[in-house]
Design a protein around this motif. Sequence first.
Motif, PDB file in Angstrom:
ATOM      1  N   PHE A 158      -5.446 -14.787  -1.732  1.00  0.00           N
ATOM      2  CA  PHE A 158      -4.954 -14.872  -3.108  1.00  0.00           C
ATOM      3  C   PHE A 158      -6.118 -14.925  -4.093  1.00  0.00           C
ATOM      4  N   LEU A 159      -7.148 -15.709  -3.780  1.00  0.00           N
ATOM      5  CA  LEU A 159      -8.311 -15.806  -4.664  1.00  0.00           C
ATOM      6  C   LEU A 159      -9.053 -14.480  -4.754  1.00  0.00           C
ATOM      7  N   ILE A 160      -9.129 -13.766  -3.629  1.00  0.00           N
ATOM      8  CA  ILE A 160      -9.797 -12.458  -3.637  1.00  0.00           C
ATOM      9  C   ILE A 160      -9.039 -11.478  -4.524  1.00  0.00           C
ATOM     10  N   ILE A 161      -7.704 -11.466  -4.375  1.00  0.00           N
ATOM     11  CA  ILE A 161      -6.875 -10.569  -5.201  1.00  0.00           C
ATOM     12  C   ILE A 161      -6.988 -10.940  -6.676  1.00  0.00           C
ATOM     13  N   LEU A 162      -6.968 -12.258  -6.971  1.00  0.00           N
ATOM     14  CA  LEU A 162      -7.099 -12.722  -8.349  1.00  0.00           C
ATOM     15  C   LEU A 162      -8.443 -12.311  -8.939  1.00  0.00           C
ATOM     16  N   ALA A 163      -9.520 -12.488  -8.159  1.00  0.00           N
ATOM     17  CA  ALA A 163     -10.857 -12.113  -8.627  1.00  0.00           C
ATOM     18  C   ALA A 163     -10.946 -10.607  -8.863  1.00  0.00           C
ATOM     19  N   PHE A 164     -10.265  -9.845  -8.017  1.00  0.00           N
ATOM     20  CA  PHE A 164     -10.271  -8.382  -8.170  1.00  0.00           C
ATOM     21  C   PHE A 164      -9.616  -7.979  -9.493  1.00  0.00           C
ATOM     22  N   PHE A 165      -8.443  -8.567  -9.785  1.00  0.00           N
ATOM     23  CA  PHE A 165      -7.754  -8.219 -11.029  1.00  0.00           C
ATOM     24  C   PHE A 165      -8.520  -8.709 -12.250  1.00  0.00           C
ATOM     25  N   VAL A 166      -9.150  -9.875 -12.152  1.00  0.00           N
ATOM     26  CA  VAL A 166      -9.975 -10.373 -13.264  1.00  0.00           C
ATOM     27  C   VAL A 166     -11.132  -9.420 -13.525  1.00  0.00           C
ATOM     28  N   LEU A 167     -11.737  -8.928 -12.442  1.00  0.00           N
ATOM     29  CA  LEU A 167     -12.849  -7.987 -12.575  1.00  0.00           C
ATOM     30  C   LEU A 167     -12.384  -6.680 -13.210  1.00  0.00           C
ATOM     31  N   ILE A 168     -11.236  -6.177 -12.753  1.00  0.00           N
ATOM     32  CA  ILE A 168     -10.709  -4.916 -13.287  1.00  0.00           C
ATOM     33  C   ILE A 168     -10.389  -5.050 -14.769  1.00  0.00           C
ATOM     34  N   PHE A 169      -9.700  -6.149 -15.143  1.00  0.00           N
ATOM     35  CA  PHE A 169      -9.275  -6.321 -16.527  1.00  0.00           C
ATOM     36  C   PHE A 169     -10.437  -6.618 -17.468  1.00  0.00           C
ATOM     37  N   SER A 170     -11.523  -7.130 -16.931  1.00  0.00           N
ATOM     38  CA  SER A 170     -12.668  -7.441 -17.783  1.00  0.00           C
ATOM     39  C   SER A 170     -13.620  -6.258 -17.938  1.00  0.00           C
ATOM     40  N   VAL A 171     -13.362  -5.182 -17.223  1.00  0.00           N
ATOM     41  CA  VAL A 171     -14.226  -4.012 -17.308  1.00  0.00           C
ATOM     42  C   VAL A 171     -14.095  -3.371 -18.687  1.00  0.00           C
ATOM     43  N   ARG A 172     -15.213  -3.055 -19.295  1.00  0.00           N
ATOM     44  CA  ARG A 172     -15.213  -2.397 -20.603  1.00  0.00           C
ATOM     45  C   ARG A 172     -15.574  -0.930 -20.406  1.00  0.00           C
ATOM     46  N   VAL A 173     -14.679  -0.073 -20.844  1.00  0.00           N
ATOM     47  CA  VAL A 173     -14.900   1.372 -20.755  1.00  0.00           C
ATOM     48  C   VAL A 173     -15.558   1.835 -22.052  1.00  0.00           C
ATOM     49  N   LYS A 174     -16.681   2.511 -21.924  1.00  0.00           N
ATOM     50  CA  LYS A 174     -17.451   2.951 -23.087  1.00  0.00           C
ATOM     51  C   LYS A 174     -17.522   4.469 -23.113  1.00  0.00           C
ATOM     52  N   VAL A 175     -17.165   5.041 -24.256  1.00  0.00           N
ATOM     53  CA  VAL A 175     -17.214   6.489 -24.455  1.00  0.00           C
ATOM     54  C   VAL A 175     -18.274   6.789 -25.500  1.00  0.00           C
ATOM     55  N   THR A 176     -19.226   7.636 -25.151  1.00  0.00           N
ATOM     56  CA  THR A 176     -20.327   7.979 -26.055  1.00  0.00           C
ATOM     57  C   THR A 176     -20.231   9.442 -26.443  1.00  0.00           C
ATOM     58  N   ILE A 177     -20.349   9.693 -27.752  1.00  0.00           N
ATOM     59  CA  ILE A 177     -20.321  11.053 -28.288  1.00  0.00           C
ATOM     60  C   ILE A 177     -21.665  11.346 -28.933  1.00  0.00           C
ATOM     61  N   ASN A 178     -22.281  12.431 -28.496  1.00  0.00           N
ATOM     62  CA  ASN A 178     -23.572  12.823 -29.046  1.00  0.00           C
ATOM     63  C   ASN A 178     -23.499  14.303 -29.413  1.00  0.00           C
ATOM     64  N   LEU A 179     -23.597  14.581 -30.702  1.00  0.00           N
ATOM     65  CA  LEU A 179     -23.522  15.956 -31.193  1.00  0.00           C
ATOM     66  C   LEU A 179     -24.837  16.322 -31.836  1.00  0.00           C
ATOM     67  N   ASP A 180     -25.539  17.273 -31.198  1.00  0.00           N
ATOM     68  CA  ASP A 180     -26.789  17.781 -31.760  1.00  0.00           C
ATOM     69  C   ASP A 180     -26.709  19.307 -31.726  1.00  0.00           C
ATOM     70  N   ASP A 181     -27.404  19.921 -30.800  1.00  0.00           N
ATOM     71  CA  ASP A 181     -27.237  21.363 -30.638  1.00  0.00           C
ATOM     72  C   ASP A 181     -25.920  21.670 -29.925  1.00  0.00           C
ATOM     73  N   GLU A 182     -25.477  20.751 -29.056  1.00  0.00           N
ATOM     74  CA  GLU A 182     -24.207  20.889 -28.367  1.00  0.00           C
ATOM     75  C   GLU A 182     -23.560  19.516 -28.237  1.00  0.00           C
ATOM     76  N   LEU A 183     -22.270  19.508 -28.001  1.00  0.00           N
ATOM     77  CA  LEU A 183     -21.506  18.259 -27.908  1.00  0.00           C
ATOM     78  C   LEU A 183     -21.657  17.667 -26.511  1.00  0.00           C
ATOM     79  N   THR A 184     -22.069  16.400 -26.466  1.00  0.00           N
ATOM     80  CA  THR A 184     -22.184  15.680 -25.199  1.00  0.00           C
ATOM     81  C   THR A 184     -21.218  14.498 -25.235  1.00  0.00           C
ATOM     82  N   LEU A 185     -20.399  14.405 -24.227  1.00  0.00           N
ATOM     83  CA  LEU A 185     -19.395  13.336 -24.159  1.00  0.00           C
ATOM     84  C   LEU A 185     -19.386  12.784 -22.744  1.00  0.00           C
TER      85      LEU A 185
END
Length: 266
Positions: free
Chosen positions: A4-31
């Motif tokens: 139970f603790l392992i499953i709880l720690a897994f969900f806490v880890l998943i929910f705390s993950v921050r997804v970051k999207v970076t957009i860089n436009l110079d000569d071409e678009l990088t995403l």
Amino acid sequence: MIAFLIILAFFVLIFSVRVKVTINLDDELTLYVRAFGIKINILPKKPKKYRISDYTLKKIAKRDKKNAEAAAKKAQKATEKKAKKTAQKQKKKEEAAKLTKEEKRAQKQAKKAARPPMPDTVSLFLRIIKLFFSGFLSRFHFHVARINIIVGADDAAKTALTYYVISNAIRPVLNFLDKHSNLHGMKNAEINVAPDFLSEEIKAEVNMSFSMSLGGLLGVLFKTAFSFAFGWFKIKPSSTQTSSDGHKIPKSSCAKNSADNKTENK
């Protein structure tokens, strides 16, 4: 207990993950997207590798046969779906032809009375949209590093007009994000909009990123879905009564019809 603790720690880890999207436009678009420290490139796409061995007569014939089978299967499904839809329409027409005018009128009134009032429905949807975007933006982190835009157009008048629109739109957008979300990097950000009357196109250099935790996103979605379900249940008529032809008619509608009948009798 350990499982139970392992499953709880897994969900806490998943929910705390921050997804970051970076957009860089110079000569071409990088995403690209970064999660768990792993960088996933979205744009530009990697060029497809071609091998001469994939274009032998045997492999080409095999691919053509596979594509033909897939197209035939898709066409068969579309035909079956169309036939089923036509049969359902014909069945509804036959059932409707058996009903009298009074039964049709009663059925139409029952369907209309079973739906929530339109003003309440519109108010609910507007409230849910506002709730979703306010919750989303409050958990949304936006970082601006550079926005450089050189405005050019076919003629000088169009260049001046485009420059005026863009230069007066950037600041209000950034102020809105600063007010309703978590905007970072504005002190050191390079933001510049300039006209170029010798150029015929708009050139931009943009470097920005936005991020949000998975737990925050799921929390917003759950809260919005719960509020919508509760609000829909609240405005939807719940008290029903079964008519002689088996249809459910709201009691409010029955009471109204009864009152109308009494008035006519008088």
